[in-house]
Design an enzyme around this catalytic site. Structure first.
Site, mmCIF file in Angstrom:
data_model
loop_
_atom_site.group_PDB
_atom_site.id
_atom_site.type_symbol
_atom_site.label_atom_id
_atom_site.label_comp_id
_atom_site.label_asym_id
_atom_site.label_seq_id
_atom_site.Cartn_x
_atom_site.Cartn_y
_atom_site.Cartn_z
ATOM 1 N N ASN A 9 39.035 39.098 21.313
ATOM 2 C CA ASN A 9 38.759 39.653 22.639
ATOM 3 C C ASN A 9 38.887 41.166 22.511
ATOM 4 O OD1 ASN A 9 38.617 40.441 25.291
ATOM 5 N ND2 ASN A 9 40.257 39.110 26.019
ATOM 6 N N ARG A 91 34.988 36.560 23.020
ATOM 7 C CA ARG A 91 34.861 36.614 24.475
ATOM 8 C C ARG A 91 33.885 37.730 24.825
ATOM 9 N NH1 ARG A 91 38.382 39.663 28.869
ATOM 10 N NH2 ARG A 91 37.617 38.648 30.748
ATOM 11 N N HIS A 180 35.955 35.340 34.704
ATOM 12 C CA HIS A 180 37.104 34.487 34.364
ATOM 13 C C HIS A 180 36.681 33.020 34.260
ATOM 14 C CE1 HIS A 180 39.962 37.624 36.407
ATOM 15 N NE2 HIS A 180 39.766 37.925 35.129
ATOM 16 N N GLY A 210 46.034 37.583 37.660
ATOM 17 C CA GLY A 210 46.612 38.457 36.647
ATOM 18 C C GLY A 210 46.375 39.885 37.089
ATOM 19 N N GLY A 212 43.641 41.369 36.542
ATOM 20 C CA GLY A 212 42.390 41.015 37.187
ATOM 21 C C GLY A 212 42.626 39.673 37.864
ATOM 22 N N ARG A 241 42.006 47.265 40.793
ATOM 23 C CA ARG A 241 40.699 47.138 41.444
ATOM 24 C C ARG A 241 40.881 46.768 42.916
ATOM 25 N NH1 ARG A 241 38.379 42.906 37.218
ATOM 26 N NH2 ARG A 241 39.500 43.803 35.454
ATOM 27 N N ASP A 282 51.984 46.814 37.788
ATOM 28 C CA ASP A 282 52.801 45.774 37.163
ATOM 29 C C ASP A 282 53.515 45.010 38.287
ATOM 30 O OD1 ASP A 282 55.052 44.370 36.033
ATOM 31 O OD2 ASP A 282 54.824 45.561 34.221
ATOM 32 N N PHE A 283 53.213 43.729 38.415
ATOM 33 C CA PHE A 283 53.728 42.963 39.549
ATOM 34 C C PHE A 283 55.252 42.911 39.556
ATOM 35 C CE2 PHE A 283 53.470 39.924 42.926
ATOM 36 C CZ PHE A 283 52.220 40.163 43.476
ATOM 37 N N ARG A 284 55.837 42.901 38.358
ATOM 38 C CA ARG A 284 57.305 42.879 38.292
ATOM 39 C C ARG A 284 57.889 44.160 38.880
ATOM 40 N NH1 ARG A 284 56.870 41.635 32.009
ATOM 41 N NH2 ARG A 284 55.313 43.230 32.433
ATOM 42 N N VAL A 331 50.412 36.494 36.914
ATOM 43 C CA VAL A 331 51.098 36.450 38.203
ATOM 44 C C VAL A 331 51.156 35.019 38.724
ATOM 45 C CG1 VAL A 331 51.047 37.240 40.600
ATOM 46 C CG2 VAL A 331 50.425 38.822 38.751
ATOM 47 N N GLY A 332 50.062 34.306 38.629
ATOM 48 C CA GLY A 332 50.016 32.936 39.132
ATOM 49 C C GLY A 332 51.022 32.021 38.467
ATOM 50 N N GLU A 333 51.252 32.230 37.165
ATOM 51 C CA GLU A 333 52.181 31.378 36.424
ATOM 52 C C GLU A 333 53.632 31.805 36.579
ATOM 53 O OE1 GLU A 333 50.886 31.127 32.325
ATOM 54 O OE2 GLU A 333 48.786 31.027 32.965
ATOM 55 N N GLU A 384 42.589 30.612 27.483
ATOM 56 C CA GLU A 384 41.189 30.980 27.240
ATOM 57 C C GLU A 384 40.854 30.964 25.755
ATOM 58 O OE1 GLU A 384 39.827 34.167 30.361
ATOM 59 O OE2 GLU A 384 41.986 34.404 30.043
#
Length: 399
Positions: A9, A91, A180, A210, A212, A241, A282-284, A331-333, A384
């Site tokens: 990738n 990818r 995705h 994520g 993205g 974004r 960064d979500f954290r 983020v989802g996980e 992926e």
């Protein structure tokens, strides 16, 4: 024939790789090469049974980065010489209307991927650099392109079409392609396995969250809608974004702020989303800022969840009801808070999360809804690389 595939990738200044054993579905080794072309580059290589190897060294270009990756694989007993791998899977972000299946890479295919760079200027050129470098270093191995847009190729016309002049749209390839796709297809298939139900009997919403982020509505194994559009900019709020905005904002910025196309592009792709709203993507870190009382971070989070809930609601109606809602990607996980807030107050729709299950640190695919919930809520780690490896093997077997 070997059942190992090297998955690559390639980004503009980075390169991720993974050596996948397709039969067992395991990653034998993986790595990340970053800051290619800068004064000092970073390499991190991980193998199944060893400590990570880290290097800081100047990496002139992607070919040099790949050579470093191959050296790391060799040092850890994973040589790529001879017939040790069956294929290299790449990818590629945008396949346009041309590529909607895994495709054996030829010079003609490369020209077409290059032509499609107009639709994905931030992604396809970087993908091409990685492919060219890998083909030079491994000329004897088949190389396969797996496209992010492929899973959404069959979107219904009503979901794929923008309401602009049809001749202009046709001439310039303007339609909704979705991205995705490799993740959405893999995860929706995993959901069927976890629930022990046939894929062709499930109505699903998949949330790939994520840096993205994208959502998809999948009916009986086929995507009928997705949040990203002609480019990966449309849809959910993301790390940098903006997601959905009024298109009039672009003209307003051009006229009132005297911003040119490149400046607006940078603003919407690099300086918007969470980063634009609170200064960090960064979500954290965003969560830490919220806990310290930062009002900008709280607003960024609220906008993020608001947009997410809007898509969930829209897809529930579009699907005519839903059997499963699944969270995946970084983020989802890893964010129980996002999962809980995204689905809060939806008990009347048969959606209810079990708090203990949601807070579990398990890395396995799992159901986190209460036992008697009509709609199953799941966390399913995406993979992926494995999906690309499997698609590559299928492609060369069919060739």
């Amino acid at each position: 024939m070997s059942d190992r595939v090297l998955v690559i990738n390639s980004g503009s200044s980075s390169l991720k790789y993974q050596l996948v054993d397709v039969d067992s579905g395991t990653a034998l080794a993986s790595g990340l090469v970053e800051r290619i072309g800068e004064e000092t580059g970073d390499v991190v290589h991980r193998s199944v049974d060893g400590e990570p190897i880290k290097l800081q060294v100047k990496i002139a270009d992607h070919a040099a980065g790949l050579r470093l990756a191959f050296d790391m694989l060799e040092r850890t007993g994973m040589s790529l010489s001879g017939s040790s791998i069956a294929a290299v899977g790449h990818r590629v972000v945008h396949g346009g209307e041309v590529f909607y299946r895994p495709t054996l890479i030829t010079d003609e295919v490369m020209k077409e991927i290059d032509r499609l760079s107009a639709l994905a200027p931030l992604h396809n050129p970087a993908n091409i650099i990685g492919i060219e470098s890998a083909r030079e270093l491994l000329p004897q191995v088949p190389h396969v392109a797996v496209f992010d847009t492929a899973f959404f190729h069959g979107l219904p016309d009503a979901a794929a079409t923008y309401a602009i002049d049809s001749e202009v749209a046709r001439e310039h390839g303007i339609r909704r392609y979705g991205f995705h796709g490799t993740s959405h297809e893999y995860v929706s298939g995993q959901v069927a396995q976890v629930l022990g139900r046939p894929l062709d009997q499930l109505k699903q919403i998949v949330l790939h969250l994520g840096n993205g982020a994208s959502a998809s509505a999948v009916r009986y194994g086929r995507a009928i809608d997705t949040s990203m559009g002609m480019t990966p900019l449309e849809g959910l709020v993301m790390g940098t974004r903006c997601g959905d905005i009024d298109p009039g904002i672009i003209m307003h910025l051009r006229r009132s702020a005297d911003m040119d196309v490149d400046q607006i592009d940078q603003l919407l792709n690099r300086r918007s989303g969470l980063k634009g709203l609170c200064g960090d993507n960064d979500f954290r870190e965003v969560r830490r800022m919220i806990e310290s009382g930062d009002s900008a971070a709280q607003l960024a989070y609220d906008v993020y969840v608001h947009r997410l809930r809007r898509y969930i609601g829209a897809y529930m109606i579009e699907l005519g009801g839903v059997d499963a809602i699944t969270f995946t990607a970084g983020v989802g996980e890893n964010s129980p808070t996002v999962r809980a807030d995204a689905l809060a107050g939806l008990e009347s729709f048969g959606i209810a999360i079990d708090q203990d299950r949601n807070n579990s640190q398990s890395r396995a695919a799992r159901v986190i809804s209460i036992d008697d919930a009509r709609v199953k809520v799941l966390v399913v780690p995406t993979n992926e690389e494995l999906a690309i490896a499997r698609a590559s093997i299928a492609c060369i077997a069919a060739d």
